[in-house]
Design a protein around this motif. Structure first.
Motif, PDB file in Angstrom:
ATOM      1  N   GLN A   4       0.860  -1.181   0.000  1.00 48.70           N
ATOM      2  CA  GLN A   4       0.000   0.000   0.000  1.00 48.70           C
ATOM      3  C   GLN A   4       0.894   1.228   0.000  1.00 48.70           C
ATOM      4  O   GLN A   4       1.948   1.221   0.648  1.00 48.70           O
ATOM      5  CB  GLN A   4      -0.919   0.028   1.230  1.00 48.70           C
ATOM      6  CG  GLN A   4      -1.923  -1.101   1.285  1.00 48.70           C
ATOM      7  CD  GLN A   4      -2.794  -1.022   2.540  1.00 48.70           C
ATOM      8  OE1 GLN A   4      -2.939   0.040   3.139  1.00 48.70           O
ATOM      9  NE2 GLN A   4      -3.347  -2.143   2.940  1.00 48.70           N
ATOM     10  N   ARG A   5       0.493   2.261  -0.722  1.00 46.46           N
ATOM     11  CA  ARG A   5       1.293   3.479  -0.732  1.00 46.46           C
ATOM     12  C   ARG A   5       1.271   4.127   0.646  1.00 46.46           C
ATOM     13  O   ARG A   5       0.243   4.173   1.314  1.00 46.46           O
ATOM     14  CB  ARG A   5       0.771   4.474  -1.774  1.00 46.46           C
ATOM     15  CG  ARG A   5       0.978   4.026  -3.209  1.00 46.46           C
ATOM     16  CD  ARG A   5       0.704   5.190  -4.147  1.00 46.46           C
ATOM     17  NE  ARG A   5       1.757   6.190  -4.079  1.00 46.46           N
ATOM     18  CZ  ARG A   5       1.637   7.442  -4.532  1.00 46.46           C
ATOM     19  NH1 ARG A   5       0.475   7.848  -5.045  1.00 46.46           N
ATOM     20  NH2 ARG A   5       2.634   8.287  -4.465  1.00 46.46           N
ATOM     21  N   ALA A   7       1.513   7.251   3.306  1.00 40.26           N
ATOM     22  CA  ALA A   7       1.075   8.644   3.313  1.00 40.26           C
ATOM     23  C   ALA A   7       2.233   9.595   3.066  1.00 40.26           C
ATOM     24  O   ALA A   7       2.093  10.595   2.355  1.00 40.26           O
ATOM     25  CB  ALA A   7       0.388   8.972   4.638  1.00 40.26           C
ATOM     26  N   GLU A   9       4.694   9.232   1.202  1.00 43.21           N
ATOM     27  CA  GLU A   9       5.029   9.266  -0.223  1.00 43.21           C
ATOM     28  C   GLU A   9       3.891   9.855  -1.053  1.00 43.21           C
ATOM     29  O   GLU A   9       4.122  10.638  -1.977  1.00 43.21           O
ATOM     30  CB  GLU A   9       5.392   7.858  -0.715  1.00 43.21           C
ATOM     31  CG  GLU A   9       6.526   7.193   0.055  1.00 43.21           C
ATOM     32  CD  GLU A   9       7.811   8.008   0.063  1.00 43.21           C
ATOM     33  OE1 GLU A   9       7.964   8.947  -0.746  1.00 43.21           O
ATOM     34  OE2 GLU A   9       8.690   7.716   0.905  1.00 43.21           O
ATOM     35  N   LYS A  10       2.659   9.494  -0.728  1.00 43.42           N
ATOM     36  CA  LYS A  10       1.520  10.084  -1.454  1.00 43.42           C
ATOM     37  C   LYS A  10       1.470  11.596  -1.262  1.00 43.42           C
ATOM     38  O   LYS A  10       1.066  12.332  -2.172  1.00 43.42           O
ATOM     39  CB  LYS A  10       0.206   9.454  -0.977  1.00 43.42           C
ATOM     40  CG  LYS A  10       0.014   8.017  -1.403  1.00 43.42           C
ATOM     41  CD  LYS A  10      -1.402   7.530  -1.153  1.00 43.42           C
ATOM     42  CE  LYS A  10      -1.706   7.386   0.324  1.00 43.42           C
ATOM     43  NZ  LYS A  10      -3.058   6.825   0.556  1.00 43.42           N
ATOM     44  N   GLU A  11       1.875  12.039  -0.064  1.00 45.40           N
ATOM     45  CA  GLU A  11       1.805  13.458   0.259  1.00 45.40           C
ATOM     46  C   GLU A  11       3.174  14.127   0.213  1.00 45.40           C
ATOM     47  O   GLU A  11       3.348  15.237   0.723  1.00 45.40           O
ATOM     48  CB  GLU A  11       1.190  13.623   1.650  1.00 45.40           C
ATOM     49  CG  GLU A  11      -0.219  13.062   1.747  1.00 45.40           C
ATOM     50  CD  GLU A  11      -0.736  12.979   3.174  1.00 45.40           C
ATOM     51  OE1 GLU A  11      -0.111  13.583   4.068  1.00 45.40           O
ATOM     52  OE2 GLU A  11      -1.766  12.310   3.388  1.00 45.40           O
ATOM     53  N   GLU A  15       5.074  15.211  -4.988  1.00 44.06           N
ATOM     54  CA  GLU A  15       3.778  14.734  -5.448  1.00 44.06           C
ATOM     55  C   GLU A  15       2.706  15.818  -5.316  1.00 44.06           C
ATOM     56  O   GLU A  15       1.789  15.904  -6.115  1.00 44.06           O
ATOM     57  CB  GLU A  15       3.354  13.501  -4.640  1.00 44.06           C
ATOM     58  CG  GLU A  15       4.230  12.276  -4.852  1.00 44.06           C
ATOM     59  CD  GLU A  15       4.093  11.700  -6.249  1.00 44.06           C
ATOM     60  OE1 GLU A  15       2.974  11.356  -6.641  1.00 44.06           O
ATOM     61  OE2 GLU A  15       5.128  11.620  -6.950  1.00 44.06           O
ATOM     62  N   TRP A 344       2.548  10.567   9.269  1.00 43.24           N
ATOM     63  CA  TRP A 344       3.561  10.014   8.364  1.00 43.24           C
ATOM     64  C   TRP A 344       4.484   9.047   9.102  1.00 43.24           C
ATOM     65  O   TRP A 344       5.069   8.160   8.481  1.00 43.24           O
ATOM     66  CB  TRP A 344       4.419  11.133   7.781  1.00 43.24           C
ATOM     67  CG  TRP A 344       3.763  12.006   6.755  1.00 43.24           C
ATOM     68  CD1 TRP A 344       2.456  11.998   6.354  1.00 43.24           C
ATOM     69  CD2 TRP A 344       4.407  13.043   6.004  1.00 43.24           C
ATOM     70  NE1 TRP A 344       2.240  12.966   5.397  1.00 43.24           N
ATOM     71  CE2 TRP A 344       3.429  13.617   5.168  1.00 43.24           C
ATOM     72  CE3 TRP A 344       5.703  13.540   5.960  1.00 43.24           C
ATOM     73  CZ2 TRP A 344       3.716  14.669   4.287  1.00 43.24           C
ATOM     74  CZ3 TRP A 344       6.004  14.582   5.094  1.00 43.24           C
ATOM     75  CH2 TRP A 344       5.017  15.139   4.262  1.00 43.24           C
TER      76      TRP A 344
END
Length: 377
Positions: A4-5, A7, A9-11, A15, A344
């Motif tokens: 699962q990605r 947070a 890295e997604k944030e 990005e 995070w």
């Protein structure tokens, strides 16, 4: 593996994009260039495979800066994140028990979750200056079942460090339980001198060289040298069987590293003392700037003064205007400023990581001022 990605890295700022003007979320010094680091890449460089363990020159430089290691104890990887992936997937399975401190670098928490491990978290508490509670670690150990104890020291995101006595005790606890001790030492090169009149730079040594064969450490050049783009890290252990296991994992992932990355790393690390001395002197001044801001905003926030690194973990003393979620949204949308949310790192969002080493001085000071405005509305 149940990927699962994360947070973080997604944030990540890269990005989120152009809405960030004042980036106070990073945990490194500022990004460097080939020119700023005086890097020379010969046009005759052959773009071939490197030695699978990493170039002997690079491993020698790393070993010489450590405590009791030889080049054979070092395995070069594509960043500390790859080192962590190799170690955790090689040593843990779905039935394994892991003890991990929290907050922590997210990969150290997420990879075991992806594997399906049974994880016991030992939380580092603000009230005890984020110090490691050895009694909690000892109580969490399941003799013959616990496979690994995982810590980050100096810690990301708090910037606090374990004492040498704590590290020795952890290594002994793990050894007695038949477990390994994993230490993420990425920020060790950025330890501040404990004495006001002392040297600006405390030598960064790998703990695996003196703590025993059951200890594995990881490190990276991304944070201390400002070169995350070359993806250069390493793991170290004095256990030959573990080295062979980790090498087998690396060969199945990437075979070898990048000849260009290793060439750049060799040149940077050969100037290690010079570069780190300048960086730590600058970081000490920046830490003082943040300390003054925390003192001014003591109605709203508090912190534990970091011992190392380029970041700190700020704690809200009272809820910002409109609540925590409204604060983070307002900080970015209205003020163009970005920090790293506590979630995070496995903490609450009533904490945030404030990176003071990466932004320019002007952006740091402006960003701190905008944080103050965002607290209030």
């Amino acid at each position: 593996m149940n990927y699962q990605r994360m947070a973080i890295e997604k944030e990540a700022p890269e990005e989120v994009g152009l809405s960030i003007k004042y980036n106070l979320s990073e945990s490194a010094i500022s990004d460097q260039t080939l020119n700023s680091l005086q890097i020379s890449i010969p046009q005759s460089t052959v773009l071939t495979y490197t030695e699978h363990r990493g170039s002997i020159k690079l491993r020698t430089i790393i070993a010489e800066a450590s405590n009791g290691l030889t080049p054979d104890h070092v395995l070069i990887t594509a960043g500390a994140s790859t080192s962590l992936f190799i170690i955790l997937t090689a040593l843990l399975g779905a039935q394994s028990h892991l003890i991990a401190t929290r907050p922590n670098y997210t990969s150290s928490l997420e990879i075991p979750r992806s594997i399906g491990c049974d994880i016991t978290f030992v939380d580092l508490e603000f009230g005890t200056q984020f110090s490691l509670d050895m009694e909690k670690v000892a109580a969490a150990i399941r003799p013959g079942i616990t496979k690994l104890i995982s810590i980050c020291s100096p810690n990301n995101p708090t910037g606090t460090t374990c004492t040498n006595a704590d590290l020795c005790n952890l290594a002994d606890l793990a050894r007695e339980a038949g477990a390994y001790l994993l230490i993420d030492e990425t920020y060790a090169p950025l330890k501040y001198s404990p004495e006001p009149g002392g040297s600006e730079q405390e030598p960064a040594t790998s703990s695996s060289g003196y703590l025993g064969k059951n200890v594995v450490t990881v490190s990276s050049m991304s944070k201390a040298y400002g070169v995350p783009g070359i993806r250069m890290g390493w793991l170290s252990t004095t256990d030959p069987a573990l080295q062979e296991l980790f090498l087998a994992a690396k060969e199945q992932i990437s075979i070898s590293g990048s000849v260009l990355d290793e060439l750049v790393a060799e040149q940077i690390l050969s100037r290690r003392s010079e570069l780190l001395s300048a960086s730590i002197a600058d970081l000490r001044r920046r830490r003082d700037c943040v300390a003054a801001w925390v003192a001014e905003e003591s109605e709203w926030v508090e912190w534990v003064r970091p011992d190392a690194g380029a970041m700190c973990f700020i704690k809200f003393k009272k809820e910002p205007h409109g609540g925590v979620e409204a604060f983070y949204a307002r900080l970015l949308a209205r003020y163009g400023t970005y920090v790293g949310r506590g979630t995070w790192f496995g903490a609450e969002d009533t904490y945030f990581r404030l990176g003071y080493g990466w932004p320019t001085w002007d952006h740091l000071k402006t960003g701190l001022g905008l944080l103050s405005k965002a607290f209030r509305g």
